[in-house]
Design an enzyme around this catalytic site. Structure first.
Site, short mmCIF file in Angstrom:
data_model
loop_
_atom_site.label_atom_id
_atom_site.label_comp_id
_atom_site.label_asym_id
_atom_site.label_seq_id
_atom_site.Cartn_x
_atom_site.Cartn_y
_atom_site.Cartn_z
N SER A 7 -19.22 5.30 2.01
CA SER A 7 -19.30 6.03 0.74
C SER A 7 -20.67 6.63 0.52
O SER A 7 -20.81 7.79 0.10
CB SER A 7 -18.95 5.11 -0.43
N ARG A 26 0.82 -1.21 0.00
CA ARG A 26 0.00 0.00 0.00
C ARG A 26 0.86 1.26 0.00
O ARG A 26 0.49 2.26 -0.62
CB ARG A 26 -0.92 0.00 1.21
N TYR A 32 -8.99 8.55 -9.37
CA TYR A 32 -9.98 9.58 -9.04
C TYR A 32 -9.67 10.16 -7.65
O TYR A 32 -9.16 9.46 -6.77
CB TYR A 32 -11.41 9.03 -9.06
N PRO A 33 -9.99 11.45 -7.45
CA PRO A 33 -9.87 12.06 -6.13
C PRO A 33 -11.18 11.96 -5.37
O PRO A 33 -12.25 11.79 -5.97
CB PRO A 33 -9.55 13.52 -6.46
N MET A 34 -11.11 12.08 -4.07
CA MET A 34 -12.32 12.05 -3.24
C MET A 34 -12.08 12.82 -1.94
O MET A 34 -10.94 13.05 -1.53
CB MET A 34 -12.72 10.61 -2.92
#
Length: 272
Positions: free
Chosen positions: A250, A157, A172-174
């Site tokens: 989410s 990781r 993708y960003p979040m």
């Protein structure tokens, strides 16, 4: 209202820099075929020269994008932010990049959140009449964090490889929401730990099919995290993101940015 809690401890690894670029097609055509081929070859030679990363690790790679504003995504992974800047400058010095426009950029650092460990240590500190961050807490944290960092799972990781059998990429960003009634930062650490554990179980069902890298961007970029997935089958991006959107963490607390999907390639293949 729930009690505002302290943040989880984290482990960090490599810095990541994502760049999405598009070509000035008219300018490329005006060069003529021979000059264009040379510019593309020189750019790929520059990428190859920096691809192994620095002596301390890392890598650089190009991806041909599909269905997005750009044709090319370049990802740099390096052990320091200075090494990221050096890799960016080296590639940008290739003459081809005078004819490319940056459509998107994202800076972050690989992260493993120690939600469960932090929650346990905070509970232990309260039980002995101490506090988060005192000497016993820090000593126990150092021991637990060292054990976590040494595990093969956490190493992947923090220092993600580029598996040759997983050529497809999705980035993708979040961020986490701060809406009334759905404010991630007003949940107790124990509740956040529970939600993230359940979320992780969804991801584990894709072991061997998807490699997921979470990178923290708080204080580094506009979004709070970046997610970089690599897979054998791009349909697995749709499957895992769909499943994870039904996880409570989410469905209630996550906000997502733009998605960029493509396949590992040369710069010439992406732009040519």
């Amino acid at each position: 209202m729930t009690t505002i809690a302290h943040p989880p401890e984290t482990l960090e690894g490599w810095y990541l820099s994502h760049h999405v670029l598009s070509a000035d097609r008219a300018a490329l055509r005006a060069l003529g075929p021979d000059r264009k081929v040379k510019l593309l070859a020189d750019a790929d030679a520059t990428l190859e020269s920096i691809a192994p990363g620095s002596p301390d690790g890392g890598w650089s790679a190009a991806f041909t994008l599909a269905g997005s504003a750009g044709q090319l995504m370049v990802i740099h992974a390096r052990p320091t932010i200075d090494a990221i800047a050096e890799a960016e400058r080296a590639l940008a010095a290739a003459p081809l990049f005078d004819l490319l426009r940056r459509e998107y950029g994202f800076l972050s650092v690989t992260e493993a959140g120690l939600y469960h460990i932090t929650a346990q240590l905070a509970k232990e500190a309260a039980g002995r009449g101490g506090s988060v961050g005192d000497d016993p807490y820090r000593a126990a944290l150092a021991e637990r964090a060292a054990a976590e960092r040494s595990s093969a799972h956490v190493q992947r990781r923090l220092y993600p490889p580029l598996p040759p059998d997983m050529p497809y990429v999705c980035f993708y960003p979040m961020s986490k929401r701060r809406d009334p009634g759905a404010n991630w930062y007003q949940l107790t650490l124990e509740e956040r730990s529970r939600l993230m554990y359940a979320h992780g179980l969804t991801g584990r069902r894709y072991a061997g099919r998807i490699q997921q890298t979470i990178s923290g961007a708080i204080g580094l970029d506009d979004w709070e995290w970046g997610v970089t997935l690599v897979a054998k089958d791009p349909l697995d991006f749709k499957r895992i993101v769909t499943e994870m959107r039904f996880d409570e963490v989410s469905a209630v607390y996550a906000t997502f940015g733009r998605f960029f999907v493509g396949k590992r390639s040369s710069i010439a293949a992406a732009i040519g």
